[in-house]
Design a protein around this motif. Structure first.
Motif, mmCIF file in Angstrom:
data_model
loop_
_atom_site.group_PDB
_atom_site.id
_atom_site.type_symbol
_atom_site.label_atom_id
_atom_site.label_comp_id
_atom_site.label_asym_id
_atom_site.label_seq_id
_atom_site.Cartn_x
_atom_site.Cartn_y
_atom_site.Cartn_z
ATOM 1 N N TYR A 1 3.435 -34.217 2.851
ATOM 2 C CA TYR A 1 2.866 -35.552 3.087
ATOM 3 C C TYR A 1 3.325 -36.542 2.023
ATOM 4 C CZ TYR A 1 -0.123 -34.788 7.114
ATOM 5 O OH TYR A 1 -0.575 -34.576 8.401
ATOM 6 N N GLU A 2 3.530 -36.024 0.812
ATOM 7 C CA GLU A 2 3.868 -36.940 -0.279
ATOM 8 C C GLU A 2 5.356 -36.940 -0.607
ATOM 9 O OE1 GLU A 2 1.057 -35.416 -3.026
ATOM 10 O OE2 GLU A 2 -0.571 -36.231 -1.801
ATOM 11 N N ASP B 1 0.480 -30.604 1.246
ATOM 12 C CA ASP B 1 0.359 -31.869 0.512
ATOM 13 C C ASP B 1 1.735 -32.377 0.094
ATOM 14 O OD1 ASP B 1 -2.307 -32.269 0.715
ATOM 15 O OD2 ASP B 1 -2.826 -31.243 -1.145
ATOM 16 N N ARG B 2 2.585 -31.440 -0.316
ATOM 17 C CA ARG B 2 3.935 -31.846 -0.750
ATOM 18 C C ARG B 2 4.699 -32.532 0.378
ATOM 19 N NH1 ARG B 2 4.783 -26.928 -3.737
ATOM 20 N NH2 ARG B 2 5.801 -26.057 -1.900
#
Lengths: 421, 293
Positions: A370-371, A367-368
């Protein structure tokens, strides 16, 4: 006799009525041909079938072309000869630009402009801007990240990093050096020019005065760092060997022979397949390295869909493209593709891309990536320049020429190229 | 007279399909390509098409990659005499009564029938720097650092030459086999009676007798060498670092990767000029060594 005649007349009327009804019905159904480079079984076929079931009046057929030089040439010839192509998915910005300049693709200004792209796709869409217009809608976030073997980090007591500079990457690779792994770090040989793209991420390939920017200090730092990884630290495969042996670094990573592998979402299909590539370690993720004080590389936004200029049905084609970008793309998520469109359920798609093996990933780190913030689109030079850069850095990594000669040659070629334009 | 005219008309009608084919698929594209060399045709459709005179030819003079491709092409020519020579030796061997003669002839000819791309991939496996049988053999023989073959800028072209020699040798062998059977027995016997040794019979009887065929094979082989594409594209794609880039690959790359059709046509014209010069050179050179009855 009269009875027979009236029977024949009635029959004729019936036949004509049925035919006309058929024609009028047929004329309402629009058939579109959609060409793309994604294998049909990786999702496009399922998406098209879902669309066809819901839209009986606009029937779409998916035609897969192989996304290499020959395949792209075939696509161009098909469009040039007016073959059945209504919707085209381009995968390389260079090929796409040629198609735009050749008048093969419709200008989408009425449907897609800078505001639309900023609101729905993000800065990555700039890759698909020609002049000040868009001729395609990118549909897929092709995330780029380094895949990390968590066991390798745990055994050395090193925490999973959240961000890395190029020099930190070298330090980390040396810290991970171990007899258990053949290499601490590897990347796909075909992406080696990414070092140079990354080096000029904030400044671009051309300076403000119109000359080559390939003598930017980051270019030297990047090339020297990777040369050091290959030849001095011996923690990364030497490029020539990797290319000549078709070294399957992705497979070696999954077999636990490489501690860090620089790749992207396109490799998740393989790492999800635990039957064919069984592994005991968890995979964590970190964004691509960036140069100290400069932006990091943004995820690629690609699989750009265009309306072909010769289509008779541009409105229906757009209707399909709009749906595909927002809803249809979900059929491609299990194949590793996350929709680029903000209206699409991106979080749900991110779960789907690892659904077969979610226990075997460090999802927080995924997730990190992607963000990740402070990222910028990697600049892409024309093929002529890209090929020359590849050739020169290959010579440097082979040890056949110095870093000074490498940079001088690249700058000279690039300046000559710019003067010709 | 009428009959004659009708005969002539019939003749023209018979050759008409061929004339149409040659005109449409050869002459017109040839002239078109020649014209393109003086333009800046860009992209698949020739957008902003402009006449640029000799600009493309001037660019060619200073294009390092073009000259490298010319040098590589000349080096690559080496496989022509090699394959002719080896073809002759194999044909001489198989022109005698040897065990399994027909099978051996077929197996030597087979590579000529196989797709160049398939051959390329097979040899890539053989020349694999670490797992290939060739380097494994060299290592077992005590060679510490065997060549990297296709991965090395130094060895890639010699490796490609070995593959090309192996591939084209079979064709040469078949042609030599046919002509060796034509060498008159009485000439050889006369030479032997005069005291000629075996190698002298070959040197002074067989080789002069078959020289027109050897000349033919060298000319055809040279032309084919300048037009090679498939095998090198499959094996190295012109790399590493353009060390196996030859002119047809450069034409293809310029035309269909960079979409610089005008410049690609200029390179193609230079390729034609080079082949023409080499053929003329061979044509004049043949007077010294080719014997006709």
């Amino acid at each position: 006799m009269r009875g027979r005649r009236s029977f024949l007349v009635s029959l004729a009327v019936l036949v004509i009525s049925i035919s006309l009804a058929g024609i009028s019905y047929a004329s309402e159904v629009v058939y579109l041909k959609f060409w793309g480079g994604v294998p049909a079984e990786n999702g496009p076929q399922a998406a098209v079938e879902a669309w066809n079931a819901a839209n009986p009046h606009i029937q779409v057929e998916y035609v897969r072309y192989v996304n290499n030089e020959d395949g792209n040439l075939r696509v161009n010839m098909a469009m040039q000869t007016g073959d059945d192509v209504d919707i085209l998915m381009s995968h390389s910005a260079n090929d796409y630009e040629q198609r735009v300049l050749s008048g093969f693709l419709l200008d989408l200004t009425d449907r897609v402009d800078d505001d639309y792209m900023a609101a729905n796709i993000g800065s990555g869409a700039l890759r698909w801007r020609v002049g000040d217009k868009y001729y395609a809608l990118p549909t897929n976030i092709n995330a780029i990240f380094i895949m990390l073997n968590e066991d390798a980090f745990a055994s050395k007591g090193i925490a999973i990093p959240e961000r890395l500079t190029v020099s930190q990457l070298r330090t980390l690779a040396n810290e991970l050096k171990s007899d258990e792994y053949e290499y601490a770090f590897a990347l796909d040989a075909g992406n080696i020019h990414g070092i140079v793209q990354n080096a000029v991420i904030d400044t671009g390939f051309v300076k403000e005065d119109g000359t080559s920017n390939l003598d930017h200090p980051n270019v030297r730092e990047g090339l020297e760092t990777y040369y050091g990884l290959m030849h001095e630290d011996k923690v990364m495969p030497v490029l020539a060997i990797q290319k000549a042996t078709n070294m399957a670094v992705e497979q070696m990573f999954l077999e636990g022979k490489i501690a860090m592998y620089q790749a992207g979402a396109w490799r998740l299909r393989m790492s999800n397949d635990l039957k064919q590539y069984p592994r005991s370690f968890k995979i964590a993720f970190v964004p691509y390295p960036h140069f100290d004080g400069y932006s990091g590389p943004a995820h690629h936004v690609e699989d750009a869909m265009s309306i072909v200029a010769t289509t008779r049905f541009p409105d229906q084609a757009w209707e399909f493209i709009d749906w595909y970008a927002q809803e249809g793309m979900m059929a491609l998520a299990p194949g590793g593709r996350v929709p680029a469109h903000a209206s699409a359920p991106q979080a749900e798609a991110r779960k789907l891309i690892v659904q077969a093996a979610e226990e075997t990933y460090n999802l927080e780190s995924l997730d990190r990536t992607y963000e990740a913030g402070d990222t910028k689109l990697l600049p892409t030079p024309p093929y002529q320049v890209l090929d020359y850069i590849n050739q020169e850095i290959e010579k440097y990594f082979l040890g056949e020429q110095s870093i000074d000669a490498t940079i001088a040659n690249m700058v000279k070629f690039h300046n000559d190229f710019l003067n010709r334009q | 007279m009428k009959w004659m005219k009708r005969q002539q008309l019939a003749g023209y009608l018979f050759v008409l399909p061929s004339i149409i084919g040659v005109t449409v698929f050869f002459l017109i594209p040839l002239l078109f390509s020649f014209g393109l060399a003086f333009t800046n045709w860009l992209g698949p459709t020739g957008r902003d098409l402009r006449f640029v005179g000799l600009t493309n030819f001037r660019r060619l003079l200073f294009d390092g990659i073009f000259w490298k491709a010319v040098r590589n092409n000349v080096f690559y020519l080496l496989h022509v005499p090699l394959s002719v020579g080896v073809g002759f030796l194999v044909a001489s061997g198989l022109n005698r009564r040897v065990f399994f003669r027909n099978g051996l002839r077929a197996s030597f000819f087979l590579p000529y029938l196989i797709s160049a791309v398939a051959i390329g991939f097979s040899w890539m496996l053989l020349f694999h720097p670490t797992q290939g049988p060739i380097n494994q053999l060299l290592v077992s023989l005590g060679v510490r650092n065997p060549p990297l073959w296709l991965a090395s800028t130094k060895y890639a072209m010699p490796t490609v030459i070995i593959i090309a020699t192996w591939q084209s040798m079979g064709f040469n062998m078949i042609i030599f086999l046919a002509v060796l059977q034509e060498v008159p027995r009485h000439l050889k016997e006369a030479a032997q009676i005069d005291g000629a040794k075996s190698w002298q019979v070959v040197r002074y009887v067989t080789l002069p007798y078959i020289s027109p065929i050897t000349f033919f094979l060298l000319v055809i082989g040279t032309m084919n060498a300048f037009k090679s594409f498939g095998m090198i594209q499959a094996v190295t794609g012109g790399g590493p670092v353009n060390s196996t880039l030859i002119l047809p690959l450069y034409v293809y790359r310029t035309a269909f990767r960079y979409y610089e059709m005008g410049y690609a046509s200029t390179i193609a014209i230079m390729l034609f000029v080079i082949i023409f010069l080499f053929t003329m050179l061979q044509w004049y050179g043949q007077r010294r060594w080719v014997y006709y009855d």
